[in-house]
Design an enzyme around this catalytic site. Structure first.
Site, PDB file in Angstrom:
ATOM      1  N   SER A 147      11.257  10.075 -68.528  1.00  0.00           N
ATOM      2  CA  SER A 147      12.294   9.496 -69.369  1.00  0.00           C
ATOM      3  C   SER A 147      13.586   9.306 -68.560  1.00  0.00           C
ATOM      4  CB  SER A 147      12.506  10.356 -70.611  1.00  0.00           C
ATOM      5  OG  SER A 147      13.349   9.727 -71.541  1.00  0.00           O
ATOM      6  N   GLU A 393      18.305  11.864 -83.047  1.00  0.00           N
ATOM      7  CA  GLU A 393      19.702  11.844 -82.614  1.00  0.00           C
ATOM      8  C   GLU A 393      19.858  11.559 -81.126  1.00  0.00           C
ATOM      9  OE1 GLU A 393      20.990  14.396 -80.484  1.00  0.00           O
ATOM     10  OE2 GLU A 393      18.983  15.238 -80.329  1.00  0.00           O
ATOM     11  N   SER A 394      18.781  11.689 -80.363  1.00  0.00           N
ATOM     12  CA  SER A 394      18.838  11.442 -78.922  1.00  0.00           C
ATOM     13  C   SER A 394      18.640   9.976 -78.574  1.00  0.00           C
ATOM     14  CB  SER A 394      17.786  12.290 -78.205  1.00  0.00           C
ATOM     15  OG  SER A 394      16.495  12.040 -78.731  1.00  0.00           O
TER      16      SER A 394
END
Length: 553
Positions: A147, A393-394
């Protein structure tokens, strides 16, 4: 959190990763399974680590891939496996190791037609597209990516036939089997040399770009974007989406500019993150400083992280939007403008996402499904249409096609970026302006995540709390209305604690890699109230630690 004086500035060339040395460590270092940090460990997004730490080496990838092959057989999964990778330096060698083992096991593998990079959502889309209408010979996939993690890191994750992240039961089985294989020095694992594996009759070339790009207009209104002439800036941050934007822009004739098409495994073009490290975090104002500085050149701009499962939205009015703010805006817009979505489609959010989402969802008359951290909890709802939207939320989310059917079951930063352009085209206001309108109705919350120290014993206590262990009636001057250790939406353990009041809340979860626990907190009464919530949260957690440790003596 101590902000580095280098944060938001261009990377110092002296700090760039030595890629040849990193790749050498991938092949030369041998993990010691007696050391936990060197074992295979699947978190919420697969196995991650650095070859320099003997946490992501050839041994890990050969073992994990073999474990996946065995898992597939045990589950009767015998269709093609879609294999993709991002632009991190360790992704190429991990791709080579994986395809050697997959070919050795006779697995039908689909790789990019040009040996290019493949975003996580594109793998999910390919799996779902292939499996549509099938009952047998189902496909699954592997994505090689850490990621947004630093350039020294590698990552490896498995997506089963539902197209989303594998659940905990599957990842625990794969993790355990892989560690057994590493402990046995990989004996008996069949492998085919890479050159032969690429030419094996079981290895097939697949046009990921064409199949994904051609379908985009069925999830985002690109015609409206083109007609309105929205000026769009796009920065792939040197990641896997880099070769996708040209074909998308050309196909749909949208007024978009690719800010940077560079691919460099050192990521030397990045501004460094809050701690002075290079991190392709499109939700960080420091990492995104370059694109934010261009905010006035476009009606809306956006970036994706390295595997394009996250989004960062930049507008002239607001700069980089807080991820929670954009989730609230996206939910408000989508449920008002997707007329063919199921009337009972709910909104999915994680327990650490903003309560602004709760307020927006209530006004829409939709049901809210609150789940633990991890996109895997949204998979079933997105597949059957009971969830119209799932978000974290990320800065990760996905949503249904315009006809109400599933698009992806993994996060898709590409469509969240394009959605920002669609809402700008159709409303005449950018997402920052739309969020301001929402705050005038519901209030403007203050939200922050901080870390607090905790040793291994304390983290174990926090992970296994029960509500009865929390002895408090008030938080920051307000009555506590809920004390949660399981998520309200599915009763699954949240691996920590959430305490809620009328105008605020906090959640505490132990870190899986550091001697800290994370405190997420929000207040609708301003920054001073938020600080009070954070202070009382730490005091409450410390009391829990003391009682539990005293009870053991």
């Amino acid at each position: 959190m101590n902000i580095s004086p280098l944060a938001g500035k261009p990377a110092d060339p002296a700090t760039l990763v030595n890629v040849p040395r990193l790749v050498t460590a991938y092949y030369s270092e041998r993990p010691d399974t007696a050391i936990p940090s060197q074992c295979v460990a699947f978190g919420t997004s697969g196995h991650r680590g650095s070859a320099f730490d003997s946490a992501f080496n050839e041994y890990h990838i050969v073992a994990i891939t073999q474990a996946i092959c065995v898992y597939r057989k045990s589950q009767g999964i015998d269709g093609p496996l879609f294999l993709g990778m991002d632009t991190h330096a360790l992704s190429e060698p991990a791709f080579a190791s994986a395809i050697e083992v997959l070919a050795g096991n006779g697995v039908e593998v689909m790789i990019d037609r040009n040996r290019g990079y493949t975003p996580t959502p594109v793998i999910s889309h390919a799996i779902l597209t292939y499996n549509r209408g099938r009952k047998s010979k189902l496909a699954d996939g592997i994505v090689i990516t850490p990621s947004h993690n630093p350039p020294t890191d590698g990552g490896f994750k498995y997506n089963p036939p539902h197209g989303g992240p594998a659940d905990s039961k599957a990842t625990k089985w794969i993790e355990d089997q892989a560690n057994v294989l590493m402990g046995a020095n990989l004996l008996g694992i069949p492998r085919v040399p890479m050159t032969k594996a690429l030419e094996a009759p079981t290895t097939h070339r697949y046009d990921f770009i064409e199949n994904y790009a051609a379908d985009l207009n069925n999830v985002v209104d690109l015609d409206a974007i083109r007609t309105a002439g929205v000026r769009i800036g796009i920065d792939p941050l040197g990641g896997a989406s880099v070769d996708y934007w040209g074909p998308i822009i050309e196909r749909y004739r949208i007024n978009a500019t690719l800010i940077n098409d560079s691919v460099d495994p050192t990521f030397r073009f990045m501004c460094v993150d809050w701690d002075g490290k290079i991190r392709m975090d499109c939700s960080s104002p420091y990492a995104m400083a370059g694109l934010v500085s261009m905010r006035d050149r476009f009606d809306v701009a956006f970036a994706n992280d390295t595997d394009a499962d996250r989004h960062g939205i930049v507008t002239p009015t607001s700069g980089l939007l807080n991820p929670n703010h954009y989730l609230a805006v996206a939910i408000s817009y989508l449920f008002a403008n997707r007329q063919n979505w199921p009337v009972n489609a709910a909104v999915g959010k994680t327990v650490v996402s903003s309560s602004m989402i709760d307020r927006v969802t209530a006004k829409l008359g939709r049901r809210l499904i609150e789940v633990p951290v991890g996109f895997k909890w949204f998979v079933d709802g997105l597949i059957d249409g009971s969830l119209g939207f799932g978000g974290e939320e990320s800065a990760g989310a996905s949503f249904l096609r315009t006809d109400g059917n599933v698009w992806t079951t993994d996060k898709d930063g590409i469509i969240l970026g394009l959605l920002a352009a669609e809402m700008t085209a159709k409303t005449g206001r950018d997402p920052g302006e739309l969020y301001s309108a929402i705050t005038r109705e519901f209030g403007a919350p203050e939200y922050e995540r901080i870390d607090a120290p905790a040793n291994a014993r304390q983290k174990a206590i926090l992970a296994k709390l029960s509500p009865g262990q929390v002895q408090a009636a008030e938080l920051a001057g307000e009555k506590i209305t809920a004390t949660l250790t399981v998520a309200p939406g599915n009763n699954a353990p949240i691996g920590g604690l959430k305490v809620v009041t009328q105008n605020g809340w906090f959640a505490a979860r132990p870190s899986g890699t550091e001697e800290v626990y994370k405190i997420y907190a929000e207040s609708f009464r301003g920054i001073d109230h938020l600080r009070l919530i954070q202070q009382e949260a730490q005091a409450l957690i410390n009391r829990v630690f003391e009682r539990n440790l005293n009870d053991r003596h």
